[in-house]
Design an enzyme around this catalytic site. Structure first.
Site, PDB file in Angstrom:
ATOM      1  N   ASP A  44       1.353   5.354   2.288  1.00  0.00           N
ATOM      2  CA  ASP A  44       0.834   4.754   3.943  1.00  0.00           C
ATOM      3  C   ASP A  44       1.410   6.989   3.516  1.00  0.00           C
ATOM      4  OD1 ASP A  44       0.234   2.704   5.342  1.00  0.00           O
ATOM      5  OD2 ASP A  44       2.257   2.225   4.472  1.00  0.00           O
ATOM      6  N   ASP A  55       1.103  -0.792  -0.175  1.00  0.00           N
ATOM      7  CA  ASP A  55       0.327  -0.257   0.087  1.00  0.00           C
ATOM      8  C   ASP A  55       0.928   1.556  -0.089  1.00  0.00           C
ATOM      9  OD1 ASP A  55       1.271   0.038   2.738  1.00  0.00           O
ATOM     10  OD2 ASP A  55      -0.617   0.669   3.807  1.00  0.00           O
ATOM     11  N   ASP A  91      -3.422   4.304   3.027  1.00  0.00           N
ATOM     12  CA  ASP A  91      -3.710   5.041   4.424  1.00  0.00           C
ATOM     13  C   ASP A  91      -3.157   5.831   4.774  1.00  0.00           C
ATOM     14  OD1 ASP A  91      -4.239   2.428   4.709  1.00  0.00           O
ATOM     15  OD2 ASP A  91      -2.450   1.313   5.773  1.00  0.00           O
TER      16      ASP A  91
HETATM   17  P1  8DG Z   1       4.196  -2.492   3.060  1.00  0.00           P
HETATM   18  O1  8DG Z   1       3.204  -1.744   2.761  1.00  0.00           O
HETATM   19  O2  8DG Z   1       5.013  -1.875   1.982  1.00  0.00           O
HETATM   20  O3  8DG Z   1       4.009  -3.759   3.321  1.00  0.00           O
HETATM   21  O4  8DG Z   1       5.242  -1.974   4.424  1.00  0.00           O
HETATM   22  P2  8DG Z   1       4.820  -1.095   5.498  1.00  0.00           P
HETATM   23  O5  8DG Z   1       4.627  -0.332   4.979  1.00  0.00           O
HETATM   24  O6  8DG Z   1       6.664  -1.519   6.655  1.00  0.00           O
HETATM   25  O7  8DG Z   1       3.374  -1.455   6.175  1.00  0.00           O
HETATM   26  P3  8DG Z   1       2.199  -1.667   6.780  1.00  0.00           P
HETATM   27  O8  8DG Z   1       1.282  -1.943   6.870  1.00  0.00           O
HETATM   28  O9  8DG Z   1       1.718  -0.178   5.731  1.00  0.00           O
HETATM   29  O10 8DG Z   1       2.288  -0.326   8.177  1.00  0.00           O
HETATM   30  C1  8DG Z   1       3.535   0.748   8.173  1.00  0.00           C
HETATM   31  C2  8DG Z   1       3.623   1.383   9.579  1.00  0.00           C
HETATM   32  O11 8DG Z   1       2.308   1.323   9.531  1.00  0.00           O
HETATM   33  C3  8DG Z   1       3.731  -0.111  10.392  1.00  0.00           C
HETATM   34  O12 8DG Z   1       4.912   0.033  11.194  1.00  0.00           O
HETATM   35  C4  8DG Z   1       2.816   0.168  11.511  1.00  0.00           C
HETATM   36  C5  8DG Z   1       2.213   1.072  11.413  1.00  0.00           C
HETATM   37  N1  8DG Z   1       0.458   1.645  11.608  1.00  0.00           N
HETATM   38  C6  8DG Z   1       0.671   1.879  12.995  1.00  0.00           C
HETATM   39  N2  8DG Z   1      -0.961   1.580  13.392  1.00  0.00           N
HETATM   40  C7  8DG Z   1      -1.906   1.155  12.130  1.00  0.00           C
HETATM   41  C8  8DG Z   1      -2.848   1.314  11.849  1.00  0.00           C
HETATM   42  O13 8DG Z   1      -3.836   1.345  12.503  1.00  0.00           O
HETATM   43  N3  8DG Z   1      -3.140   0.007  10.630  1.00  0.00           N
HETATM   44  C9  8DG Z   1      -2.222  -0.198   9.686  1.00  0.00           C
HETATM   45  N4  8DG Z   1      -2.038  -0.963   8.822  1.00  0.00           N
HETATM   46  N5  8DG Z   1      -0.172  -0.041  10.355  1.00  0.00           N
HETATM   47  C10 8DG Z   1       0.116   0.861  11.592  1.00  0.00           C
HETATM   48  O14 8DG Z   1       0.965   1.996  13.576  1.00  0.00           O
HETATM   49 MN    MN Z   2       2.520   0.679   4.151  1.00  0.00          MN
HETATM   50 MN    MN Z   3       0.402   0.899   6.067  1.00  0.00          MN
END
Ligand code: 8DG
Ligand code: MN
Ligand code: MN
Length: 371
Positions: A207, A205, A295
């Site tokens: 962020d 995703d 996100d």
């Molecule tokens: P990716 O998307 O490339 O697979 O990896 P990422 O960007 O490291 O993972 P992510 O699932 O998008 O999460 C990014 C960071 O956000 C991770 O360190 C955890 C943090 N995070 C929070 N709160 C929340 C929440 O409520 N939901 C999600 N999905 N992630 C959260 O601090």
């Molecule tokens: Mn992510």
């Molecule tokens: Mn995310």
């Protein structure tokens, strides 16, 4: 020389927040195996060994050299007997029997498949598995199953959401959101966070953190952004969660608990014409657009640094920051705040560097947090 274990080995910390871990992983053959083991323990709700394998993988990821014999791991932290046995097998035979048996296990395969759907966690996957369901068509053909809105979306956009998002696609989405944010509030702050801020080439995703300089405006800003995306016809899915943030609460002990800031989990429609080098889509896909998971989190501006640090990840890096704070400094850290238990006071921060300094840690750059 580069690529081989240094002769005078500097001690490697047991905490990921005291290691520098870039996206270059010299020990992928081991860390891939550990991730399968960790996931399998997670599916069996066996948290201890799950975390142990994740910690071990994280230590190996931080090494600027490849482990070529077990002797080279002697001074490394977080590697237990089980971990070392798996490594030895891989060093000798190039594979691990335990990992191979998991990969061919029907329960593991099914839970892995089901949890790959947006909105389906291990609990739901397990429930479906126990009812004898094994495939997506089994689920969709089962009349007694009521999918929630998130899961319906997960199936509807499965192909797009399970396909990696490229850096160019992340950049294009950044432009779209930047345009929306600044059309609403010229002095808003928008920052890319998550894996792309850590320098990853691909992600599941994209962020972003968005906040308004005027305290209290951040929540309406997020709602205005959502409205604007809707107006542009690119909002395919939106799960908005209002803020439940309470400034007087102590930082949470539980890592897996979500933070309390206003946020939204979106799927946006991205046009190929907006992306340098084109979309990352299947060959032969002629739609000219794809869905991408985005996100957005919107903390009050005085919590921006904590939110940025928390959302930049990696998850292992975050876990160890909190563990370090608690165990070494008697402080409580989460995405909202840092609390010193001895002084009984909250510590303010305007930048990530302030937070590392409060914790007595050397600053680790975002691209060194791929623990
Ligand atoms: P990716 O998307 O490339 O697979 O990896 P990422 O960007 O490291 O993972 P992510 O699932 O998008 O999460 C990014 C960071 O956000 C991770 O360190 C955890 C943090 N995070 C929070 N709160 C929340 C929440 O409520 N939901 C999600 N999905 N992630 C959260 O601090
Ligand atoms: Mn992510
Ligand atoms: Mn995310």
């Amino acid at each position: 020389p580069e690529g081989s274990p240094p002769t005078a080995v500097a001690t490697v910390s047991q905490y990921a927040c005291q290691r520098r871990t870039t996206i270059e992983n010299n020990n992928k053959i081991f860390t891939d195996a550990f991730e399968v083991l960790a996931e399998s323990y997670e599916f069996n709700e066996n948290e201890g060994p799950c975390l142990a394998f994740r910690r071990a993988a994280s230590v190996l990821k931080s090494l600027p050299w490849a482990v070529e014999c077990l002797g080279a791991t002697e001074d490394l932290p977080c590697l237990g007997d089980h971990t070392k046995a798996v490594m030895e097998e891989i060093l000798l035979y190039g594979r691990s029997l335990q990992v191979e048996s998991i990969l061919s296990n029907e329960r593991y395969q099914t839970l892995k498949l089901f949890t790959s759907v947006f909105g389906v966690g291990p609990k739901t996957a397990e429930k479906w598995y126990r009812r004898g369901l094994r495939s997506f068509s089994d689920i969709l053909a089962e009349p007694s199953i009521q999918l929630n809105r998130m899961q319906q979306t997960g199936f509807l956009h499965y192909g797009d959401i399970s396909r990696a998002v490229s850096k160019a696609e992340a950049r294009a989405l950044g432009n779209i959101i930047d345009e929306a944010v600044h059309a609403i509030t010229p002095d808003a702050i928008l920052a890319l966070t998550g894996g792309f801020r850590r320098g990853k080439e691909f992600g599941h995703d994209v962020d972003f953190i968005v906040t308004a300089l005027e305290l209290g405006k951040e929540e309406s800003l997020l709602l205005d952004i959502i409205d604007r995306l809707k107006h542009h016809g690119i909002l395919l899915y939106c799960d908005y969660q209002a803020s439940t943030f309470d400034i007087s609460k102590l930082p949470s002990h539980r890592f897996e608990a979500m933070d309390h800031f206003a946020k939204c989990f979106l799927i946006l429609r991205l046009e190929g014409s907006q992306v340098d080098g084109g979309l990352n889509i299947a060959e032969g896909d002629s739609r000219g657009w794809r869905g991408v998971r985005v996100d957005l989190v919107s903390p009050p501006v005085d919590r921006y640094a904590y939110a940025l640090l928390g959302w930049t990840g990696s998850r292992q890096f975050e876990r160890d920051l909190r563990r370090f704070a608690r165990s070494e400094k008697r402080m409580l850290l989460d995405n909202h705040a840092l609390y010193d238990k001895r002084k009984k006071e909250f510590l303010a921060a305007t930048t990530e560097k302030d937070i590392f300094a409060h914790l007595g840690l050397e600053y680790i750059e975002p691209w060194q947090r791929n623990a």
